[in-house]
Design a protein around this motif. Structure first.
Motif, PDB file in Angstrom:
ATOM      1  N   LYS A   1       0.812  -1.214   0.000  1.00  0.00           N
ATOM      2  CA  LYS A   1       0.000   0.000   0.000  1.00  0.00           C
ATOM      3  C   LYS A   1       0.849   1.269   0.000  1.00  0.00           C
ATOM      4  O   LYS A   1       0.328   2.364  -0.208  1.00  0.00           O
ATOM      5  CB  LYS A   1      -0.932   0.016   1.217  1.00  0.00           C
ATOM      6  CG  LYS A   1      -2.068  -0.984   1.151  1.00  0.00           C
ATOM      7  CD  LYS A   1      -2.879  -0.969   2.439  1.00  0.00           C
ATOM      8  CE  LYS A   1      -3.534   0.387   2.666  1.00  0.00           C
ATOM      9  NZ  LYS A   1      -4.406   0.375   3.879  1.00  0.00           N
TER      10      LYS A   1
ATOM     11  N   GLN B   1       3.550   1.453   9.528  1.00  0.00           N
ATOM     12  CA  GLN B   1       2.196   1.104   9.964  1.00  0.00           C
ATOM     13  C   GLN B   1       1.357   2.351  10.196  1.00  0.00           C
ATOM     14  O   GLN B   1       0.168   2.373   9.857  1.00  0.00           O
ATOM     15  CB  GLN B   1       2.257   0.258  11.243  1.00  0.00           C
ATOM     16  CG  GLN B   1       2.692  -1.178  11.019  1.00  0.00           C
ATOM     17  CD  GLN B   1       2.832  -1.966  12.311  1.00  0.00           C
ATOM     18  OE1 GLN B   1       2.850  -1.398  13.413  1.00  0.00           O
ATOM     19  NE2 GLN B   1       2.945  -3.276  12.201  1.00  0.00           N
TER      20      GLN B   1
ATOM     21  N   GLU C   1       0.272   3.301   6.780  1.00  0.00           N
ATOM     22  CA  GLU C   1      -0.729   2.356   6.276  1.00  0.00           C
ATOM     23  C   GLU C   1      -2.088   2.583   6.902  1.00  0.00           C
ATOM     24  O   GLU C   1      -3.124   2.519   6.239  1.00  0.00           O
ATOM     25  CB  GLU C   1      -0.276   0.915   6.561  1.00  0.00           C
ATOM     26  CG  GLU C   1       0.525   0.270   5.463  1.00  0.00           C
ATOM     27  CD  GLU C   1       0.595  -1.230   5.651  1.00  0.00           C
ATOM     28  OE1 GLU C   1       0.099  -1.956   4.754  1.00  0.00           O
ATOM     29  OE2 GLU C   1       1.122  -1.688   6.682  1.00  0.00           O
TER      30      GLU C   1
END
Length: 389
Positions: A170, A344, A347
């Motif tokens: 992503k 993270q 994301e």
């Protein structure tokens, strides 16, 4: 060199004694190969190539070289040797490379480094070769890294395998290259140097820069009130919309000490995050509450003058620290934890990457001028004209 031999043989080629640079040059003289293969030279350099040799993907290894210290004009874009994958190393074909103020410090000689050297601390790209003992990484893996050393601003870089992190699907390679150094810097600043908690008030200088925008967002989702400084109204708007800052002070038109005192009812802030240095350091001490912490993590305007420690006593038993990222990624486990958590955050959209300004590697000098002249917002990255993303 026999092209048919390249396509059929599984034995060590007779030209394995050649350097990787000589070998890559020789490959461009060959006709089309008949099958996909991979060659390993005797010193460990792996070379992937396509079925049709004329579309062979290994270009000359170009890098940004510093041969003498000085301004942006000393940067040389030149062909350099191909790296070889020593034991425990991975060869990465870089697509995007982050540009940071620390690069200007090395260029100027403020941070010592033997000459000549290839500049750069962070990049993202794909794995094209691995050295002996490397089992975690394979050809084609999308990776990003922050180097303890220099050398990232080149087409191909040999990277210790434990300094690499996986780039999630992503996240683009451009995004990953833009947050390795600054993202991990923000991580340690907000979680270790001073652990930001709900109820804290923080002051972030140069809040519209790459580090500032990330740090502001992280402090906000950790529950702090964020006050930022910048040099223009357009940057102030960016700090509010992308950085989510509660208050932004334009220090070109306002006295930031007076404004901080006003916004905090003369109490001051818990912590000042200062990447500017000389222009803001001493006045920032007046923004802190009693027993507050001054975090000097950069020196974009120059290094501050020496500090009389009695000043800290007089201004309220203050604390001062001058951290650097290497000391907060001292082990592979710590490095991976910080980098993984930063990715993270992106994301999960807890952190939004702001504007990313791209310069072709041939325009590296202009990129340095733009960064040092405060002509950019967000992050500056370098790329190759044929970068795949």
């Amino acid at each position: 060199i026999n092209a048919e031999y390249l396509g059929k043989s599984t034995q060590t080629p007779p030209f394995s004694h050649m350097s990787s640079t000589m070998f890559c040059r020789a490959l461009h003289l060959l006709p089309s190969c008949t099958r996909t293969s991979r060659l390993r030279l005797s010193h460990g350099f792996k070379l992937p190539y396509s079925n049709q040799f004329r579309s062979f993907t290994v270009a000359p290894n170009t890098g940004i070289v510093v041969s003498r210290h000085g301004g942006p004009e000393v940067l040389e874009i030149k062909e350099i040797d191909y790296p070889s994958a020593k034991a425990g190393q991975v060869i990465v074909k870089n697509e995007f490379m982050g540009l940071n103020f620390i690069d200007t410090y090395f260029r100027e000689g403020k941070y010592p480094h033997p000459l000549p050297f290839v500049l750069g601390k962070e990049a993202a790209g794909t794995v094209v070769g691995v050295g002996e003992g490397v089992t975690r990484w394979s050809q084609g893996d999308r990776v990003a890294y922050f180097l303890n050393a220099n050398g990232a601003q080149a087409r191909y870089t040999a990277v210790p395998s434990d300094e690499l992190v996986v780039v999630p699907e992503k996240i683009s390679l451009k995004q990953a290259a833009s947050v390795m150094l600054q993202g991990m810097t923000v991580h340690y600043l907000a979680t270790d140097t001073f652990r930001v908690s709900p109820g804290n008030t923080v002051l972030i200088h140069a809040i519209a820069g790459g580090t500032g925008l990330l740090l502001s967002q992280v402090c906000k989702f950790m529950g702090a009130t964020v006050i930022g400084t910048c040099s223009s109204e357009s940057k102030a708007e960016l700090a509010k919309t992308v950085g989510q800052a509660d208050h932004v002070i334009n220090y070109s038109t306002q006295d930031f000490v007076a404004e901080v005192k006003r916004l905090t009812n003369s109490t001051g802030v818990d912590v000042v995050y200062d990447g500017v240095g000389k222009a803001t350091f001493l006045k920032s001490l007046d923004c802190l509450k009693r027993r507050g912490l001054m975090v000097l993590f950069g020196a974009a305007s120059g290094f501050p003058d020496p500090l009389d420690l009695n000043v800290l006593n007089a201004k309220g038993s203050l604390f001062v620290t001058r951290p650097k990222l290497n000391d907060y990624v001292a082990t592979p486990e710590e490095r991976e934890r910080r980098a993984t958590e930063v990715l993270q955050w992106i994301e999960e959209e807890q952190v939004v990457i702001g504007n990313i300004t791209e310069f072709d590697i041939t325009q590296a000098a202009n990129a340095h001028r733009a960064l040092e002249g405060r002509q950019t917002t967000g992050k500056v990255v370098l790329r190759f004209s044929d970068s795949s993303e």
